[in-house]
Write an enzyme that holds these catalytic residues in place. Structure first.
Site, PDB file in Angstrom:
ATOM      1  N   THR A  69     109.554  55.589  67.249  1.00  0.00           N
ATOM      2  CA  THR A  69     109.816  56.078  68.597  1.00  0.00           C
ATOM      3  C   THR A  69     111.107  56.911  68.649  1.00  0.00           C
TER       4      THR A  69
ATOM      5  N   ASN B 171     110.743  35.391  72.808  1.00  0.00           N
ATOM      6  CA  ASN B 171     109.424  36.030  72.808  1.00  0.00           C
ATOM      7  C   ASN B 171     108.583  35.494  71.656  1.00  0.00           C
TER       8      ASN B 171
ATOM      9  N   LYS C 228     117.398  51.981  69.622  1.00  0.00           N
ATOM     10  CA  LYS C 228     117.136  51.973  68.171  1.00  0.00           C
ATOM     11  C   LYS C 228     118.000  53.015  67.471  1.00  0.00           C
TER      12      LYS C 228
ATOM     13  N   LYS D   5     111.556  44.919  73.012  1.00  0.00           N
ATOM     14  CA  LYS D   5     110.776  46.067  72.515  1.00  0.00           C
ATOM     15  C   LYS D   5     109.809  46.680  73.519  1.00  0.00           C
TER      16      LYS D   5
ATOM     17  N   SER E  71     112.310  52.217  64.654  1.00  0.00           N
ATOM     18  CA  SER E  71     110.975  52.561  65.142  1.00  0.00           C
ATOM     19  C   SER E  71     110.749  54.058  65.067  1.00  0.00           C
TER      20      SER E  71
ATOM     21  N   ARG F 183      98.858  57.921  79.770  1.00  0.00           N
ATOM     22  CA  ARG F 183      99.969  57.022  80.122  1.00  0.00           C
ATOM     23  C   ARG F 183     101.273  57.824  80.019  1.00  0.00           C
TER      24      ARG F 183
ATOM     25  N   TYR G 180     114.452  52.271  75.268  1.00  0.00           N
ATOM     26  CA  TYR G 180     114.186  51.415  74.100  1.00  0.00           C
ATOM     27  C   TYR G 180     114.452  52.208  72.821  1.00  0.00           C
TER      28      TYR G 180
ATOM     29  N   ASN H 119     100.293  47.197  74.211  1.00  0.00           N
ATOM     30  CA  ASN H 119      99.836  47.978  73.058  1.00  0.00           C
ATOM     31  C   ASN H 119      98.327  47.863  72.864  1.00  0.00           C
TER      32      ASN H 119
ATOM     33  N   GLY I 215     109.145  35.965  65.385  1.00  0.00           N
ATOM     34  CA  GLY I 215     108.336  36.973  66.079  1.00  0.00           C
ATOM     35  C   GLY I 215     107.214  37.509  65.200  1.00  0.00           C
TER      36      GLY I 215
ATOM     37  N   ILE J 241     106.479  40.578  63.578  1.00  0.00           N
ATOM     38  CA  ILE J 241     106.712  41.191  62.263  1.00  0.00           C
ATOM     39  C   ILE J 241     107.604  40.285  61.406  1.00  0.00           C
TER      40      ILE J 241
HETATM   41  P1  NAD Z   1     108.702  40.182  68.629  1.00  0.00           P
HETATM   42  O1  NAD Z   1     109.129  40.174  70.035  1.00  0.00           O
HETATM   43  O2  NAD Z   1     107.441  39.502  68.256  1.00  0.00           O
HETATM   44  O3  NAD Z   1     109.861  39.604  67.701  1.00  0.00           O
HETATM   45  C1  NAD Z   1     111.217  39.689  68.055  1.00  0.00           C
HETATM   46  C2  NAD Z   1     111.807  38.301  67.887  1.00  0.00           C
HETATM   47  O4  NAD Z   1     113.193  38.349  68.186  1.00  0.00           O
HETATM   48  C3  NAD Z   1     111.180  37.264  68.825  1.00  0.00           C
HETATM   49  O5  NAD Z   1     110.868  36.121  68.076  1.00  0.00           O
HETATM   50  C4  NAD Z   1     112.271  36.989  69.846  1.00  0.00           C
HETATM   51  O6  NAD Z   1     112.219  35.650  70.308  1.00  0.00           O
HETATM   52  C5  NAD Z   1     113.517  37.268  69.038  1.00  0.00           C
HETATM   53  N1  NAD Z   1     114.674  37.714  69.816  1.00  0.00           N
HETATM   54  C6  NAD Z   1     114.720  38.687  70.761  1.00  0.00           C
HETATM   55  N2  NAD Z   1     115.985  38.850  71.179  1.00  0.00           N
HETATM   56  C7  NAD Z   1     116.746  37.965  70.485  1.00  0.00           C
HETATM   57  C8  NAD Z   1     118.125  37.673  70.454  1.00  0.00           C
HETATM   58  N3  NAD Z   1     118.991  38.314  71.237  1.00  0.00           N
HETATM   59  N4  NAD Z   1     118.555  36.724  69.605  1.00  0.00           N
HETATM   60  C9  NAD Z   1     117.696  36.061  68.807  1.00  0.00           C
HETATM   61  N5  NAD Z   1     116.388  36.299  68.792  1.00  0.00           N
HETATM   62  C10 NAD Z   1     115.926  37.246  69.611  1.00  0.00           C
HETATM   63  O7  NAD Z   1     108.660  41.724  68.161  1.00  0.00           O
HETATM   64  P2  NAD Z   1     108.115  42.365  66.826  1.00  0.00           P
HETATM   65  O8  NAD Z   1     106.937  43.189  67.181  1.00  0.00           O
HETATM   66  O9  NAD Z   1     108.018  41.366  65.753  1.00  0.00           O
HETATM   67  O10 NAD Z   1     109.296  43.378  66.534  1.00  0.00           O
HETATM   68  C11 NAD Z   1     110.360  43.045  65.673  1.00  0.00           C
HETATM   69  C12 NAD Z   1     111.343  44.206  65.627  1.00  0.00           C
HETATM   70  O11 NAD Z   1     110.663  45.389  65.200  1.00  0.00           O
HETATM   71  C13 NAD Z   1     111.968  44.551  66.980  1.00  0.00           C
HETATM   72  O12 NAD Z   1     113.312  44.912  66.766  1.00  0.00           O
HETATM   73  C14 NAD Z   1     111.167  45.745  67.437  1.00  0.00           C
HETATM   74  O13 NAD Z   1     111.900  46.570  68.298  1.00  0.00           O
HETATM   75  C15 NAD Z   1     110.879  46.434  66.116  1.00  0.00           C
HETATM   76  N6  NAD Z   1     109.687  47.283  66.163  1.00  0.00           N
HETATM   77  C16 NAD Z   1     108.486  46.729  66.538  1.00  0.00           C
HETATM   78  C17 NAD Z   1     107.357  47.526  66.597  1.00  0.00           C
HETATM   79  C18 NAD Z   1     106.034  46.950  66.997  1.00  0.00           C
HETATM   80  O14 NAD Z   1     105.108  47.708  67.253  1.00  0.00           O
HETATM   81  N7  NAD Z   1     105.854  45.644  67.065  1.00  0.00           N
HETATM   82  C19 NAD Z   1     107.453  48.880  66.275  1.00  0.00           C
HETATM   83  C20 NAD Z   1     108.674  49.407  65.895  1.00  0.00           C
HETATM   84  C21 NAD Z   1     109.802  48.591  65.837  1.00  0.00           C
HETATM   85  C1  UD1 Z   2     104.254  52.093  71.792  1.00  0.00           C
HETATM   86  C2  UD1 Z   2     105.608  52.514  72.318  1.00  0.00           C
HETATM   87  C3  UD1 Z   2     106.549  52.704  71.139  1.00  0.00           C
HETATM   88  C4  UD1 Z   2     106.635  51.441  70.312  1.00  0.00           C
HETATM   89  C5  UD1 Z   2     105.241  51.017  69.897  1.00  0.00           C
HETATM   90  C6  UD1 Z   2     105.304  49.677  69.258  1.00  0.00           C
HETATM   91  C7  UD1 Z   2     105.226  53.724  74.389  1.00  0.00           C
HETATM   92  C8  UD1 Z   2     105.277  55.052  75.048  1.00  0.00           C
HETATM   93  N1  UD1 Z   2     105.490  53.730  73.070  1.00  0.00           N
HETATM   94  O1  UD1 Z   2     103.769  53.102  70.926  1.00  0.00           O
HETATM   95  O2  UD1 Z   2     107.834  53.045  71.605  1.00  0.00           O
HETATM   96  O3  UD1 Z   2     107.433  51.645  69.170  1.00  0.00           O
HETATM   97  O4  UD1 Z   2     104.387  50.904  71.046  1.00  0.00           O
HETATM   98  O5  UD1 Z   2     104.063  49.268  68.826  1.00  0.00           O
HETATM   99  O6  UD1 Z   2     105.003  52.698  75.003  1.00  0.00           O
HETATM  100  N2  UD1 Z   2      96.484  52.758  74.622  1.00  0.00           N
HETATM  101  C9  UD1 Z   2      95.387  52.664  75.442  1.00  0.00           C
HETATM  102  N3  UD1 Z   2      95.230  51.506  76.176  1.00  0.00           N
HETATM  103  C10 UD1 Z   2      96.119  50.467  76.095  1.00  0.00           C
HETATM  104  C11 UD1 Z   2      97.225  50.580  75.245  1.00  0.00           C
HETATM  105  C12 UD1 Z   2      97.370  51.754  74.527  1.00  0.00           C
HETATM  106  O7  UD1 Z   2      94.578  53.580  75.528  1.00  0.00           O
HETATM  107  O8  UD1 Z   2      95.908  49.480  76.789  1.00  0.00           O
HETATM  108  C13 UD1 Z   2      96.654  53.993  73.829  1.00  0.00           C
HETATM  109  C14 UD1 Z   2      97.987  54.662  74.118  1.00  0.00           C
HETATM  110  O9  UD1 Z   2      97.869  55.539  75.182  1.00  0.00           O
HETATM  111  C15 UD1 Z   2      98.259  55.348  72.770  1.00  0.00           C
HETATM  112  C16 UD1 Z   2      97.583  54.437  71.746  1.00  0.00           C
HETATM  113  O10 UD1 Z   2      96.654  53.637  72.476  1.00  0.00           O
HETATM  114  O11 UD1 Z   2      97.624  56.592  72.756  1.00  0.00           O
HETATM  115  C17 UD1 Z   2      98.551  53.524  71.038  1.00  0.00           C
HETATM  116  O12 UD1 Z   2      99.319  52.844  72.014  1.00  0.00           O
HETATM  117  P1  UD1 Z   2     100.327  51.663  71.680  1.00  0.00           P
HETATM  118  O13 UD1 Z   2      99.640  50.637  70.865  1.00  0.00           O
HETATM  119  O14 UD1 Z   2     100.950  51.236  72.957  1.00  0.00           O
HETATM  120  O15 UD1 Z   2     101.393  52.334  70.737  1.00  0.00           O
HETATM  121  P2  UD1 Z   2     102.315  53.630  70.979  1.00  0.00           P
HETATM  122  O16 UD1 Z   2     102.083  54.211  72.313  1.00  0.00           O
HETATM  123  O17 UD1 Z   2     102.137  54.509  69.810  1.00  0.00           O
END
Ligand code: NAD
Ligand code: UD1
Length: 339
Positions: free
Chosen positions: A127, A36, A153, A85, A125, A293, A149, A199, A11, A13
């Site tokens: 969150t 994913n 966590k 996520k 997160s 939102r 979600y 996002n 994925g 990260i």
């Molecule tokens: P991502 O979806 O790109 O990566 C998650 C990976 O896990 C994917 O490759 C998916 O195929 C795999 N996966 C999902 N469910 C699975 C399962 N049951 N068994 C095996 N593989 C599985 O997401 P990401 O953005 O890289 O996020 C990674 C982690 O960080 C997640 O736990 C997410 O909740 C957490 N996180 C992400 C963000 C963000 O903004 N991206 C923020 C805070 C926390």
């Molecule tokens: C969102 C999730 C959070 C998660 C994080 C992961 C929600 C409420 N929160 O956070 O749980 O951990 O993503 O990255 O979904 N925005 C726009 N237009 C868009 C998308 C976003 O204006 O199309 C704004 C949003 O309103 C926000 C900011 O951009 O103010 C950041 O949004 P986003 O990237 O989705 O992150 P979070 O909302 O902080």
């Protein structure tokens, strides 16, 4: 040389963290369902790092499969990224999210215990804080997630802490990410969301490459300097390096659970992100101003002091670098890994 098992390593990260781990000399094995993500991410990781991680396509909820991989790999630690996520998906299907995220982690922890693997780094997160009382947010702030979600966590954090409390041979790092963005500077790996991005940064990138007409800008009447919401955007390579130091710290942390904010401690507004992205891409990036939102907080940024003082880690990359590197990825892969 230490060996680590990275769940969700294909994925967004996870793949960046695999690069950092390989470059630091770790043997890396990835367990990912590819639900994913794409195996092409692992090819790209190998190209960057010059070494290929092992990849097992398996689901963390499948105990027999996890057991088989754990027994073959015999890791010294697990980095657990795998999970779902999407906030709106979790609101629509809370039970599905609990079953997936909490259920898979329970399976993983049980298999780790039976194989004698007792070090875990978990992707939590920011969150979990919900609407914060004070800013910046320290790790000691109250946790009150505003959606299922975020609740999954928090439940996982508590589950991991209970496991460590029951057996001091365990140690854990719970990493609360703020807003991970950007990509490896090579442009070979990056974020590749399915469908319409939820996002901000991935949406803007798809506008820049012409996949979407304009950004929906959610909320221009927040009590912030320019009326748009403030967040703590962190470069994914800074985040990856945070995992490395948190992992290394577990060697001397038996019986302990460390919770760290991984953020920069700086806030950027949506308008500031749009401006930085315009600068990086050279595209005008039109947007449409819309209502807030549902579920968004006005402002959220980290107090990253604890990670700096205990791990010697702090995020160093700027918003301009986040945009530049994200653009290197998206412009080279307009359709993500399918390009
Ligand atoms: P991502 O979806 O790109 O990566 C998650 C990976 O896990 C994917 O490759 C998916 O195929 C795999 N996966 C999902 N469910 C699975 C399962 N049951 N068994 C095996 N593989 C599985 O997401 P990401 O953005 O890289 O996020 C990674 C982690 O960080 C997640 O736990 C997410 O909740 C957490 N996180 C992400 C963000 C963000 O903004 N991206 C923020 C805070 C926390
Ligand atoms: C969102 C999730 C959070 C998660 C994080 C992961 C929600 C409420 N929160 O956070 O749980 O951990 O993503 O990255 O979904 N925005 C726009 N237009 C868009 C998308 C976003 O204006 O199309 C704004 C949003 O309103 C926000 C900011 O951009 O103010 C950041 O949004 P986003 O990237 O989705 O992150 P979070 O909302 O902080």
């Amino acid at each position: 040389m230490a060996t680590v098992l990275v769940t969700g390593g294909a994925g967004y990260i996870g793949s960046h963290t695999c690069v950092t781990l390989l470059e630091a000399g770790y043997e890396v094995a990835v367990l990912d369902s590819l639900a994913n993500s794409s195996a092409a991410a692992i090819d790209a990781v190998a190209e960057i790092a010059g070494r290929r991680p092992r990849l097992d396509v398996a689901d963390c909820r499948d105990e027999a499969a996890v057991e088989k991989v754990m027994a073959e790999v015999r890791p010294d630690a697990v980095l657990h990224f795998a999970g779902l996520k999407s906030v709106p998906e979790s609101v629509a299907d809370p039970l599905g999210y609990y079953r997936h995220n909490v259920g898979s982690t329970a399976v993983l922890l049980a298999v780790m215990e039976s194989c004698g693997v007792r070090r875990i780094v978990f992707s939590s997160s920011a969150t979990v804080y919900g609407l914060p009382d004070t800013l910046p947010v320290p790790e000691t702030a109250p946790t009150r997630p505003a959606n299922p979600y975020g609740s999954t966590k928090l439940v996982i954090e508590q589950m991991v802490a209970d496991v460590v409390r029951a057996d001091p041979r365990w140690s854990a790092a719970l990493l609360r990410y703020f807003n991970p963005v950007g990509a490896h500077p090579s442009g070979l790996i990056g974020e590749d969301p399915e469908g319409v991005p939820g996002n901000l940064m991935p949406y803007l990138l798809q506008v820049a490459v012409g996949r979407r007409a304009n950004l929906p800008l959610y909320g221009t009447d927040y009590p912030t300097p320019d009326g748009t919401a403030l967040r703590d955007y962190i470069h994914v390579m800074d985040l990856a390096e945070g995992h490395l130091v948190a992992l290394e710290n577990l060697e001397s942390s038996a019986g302990q659970v460390h919770t760290y904010n991984l953020g920069t401690g700086r806030a950027a507004s949506v308008r500031e992100v749009i401006a930085a992205m315009r600068e990086a891409t050279g595209h005008s990036l039109p947007y449409e101003e819309l209502e807030r939102r549902a579920g968004d907080v006005p402002e959220l940024w980290a107090d990253p002091t604890k990670a700096r003082s205990e791990l010697g880690w702090s995020a160093s990359r700027t918003l301009a670098e986040m945009c530049r590197d994200a653009w290197a990825w998206q412009s080279a892969h307009p359709q993500g890994y399918r390009s």
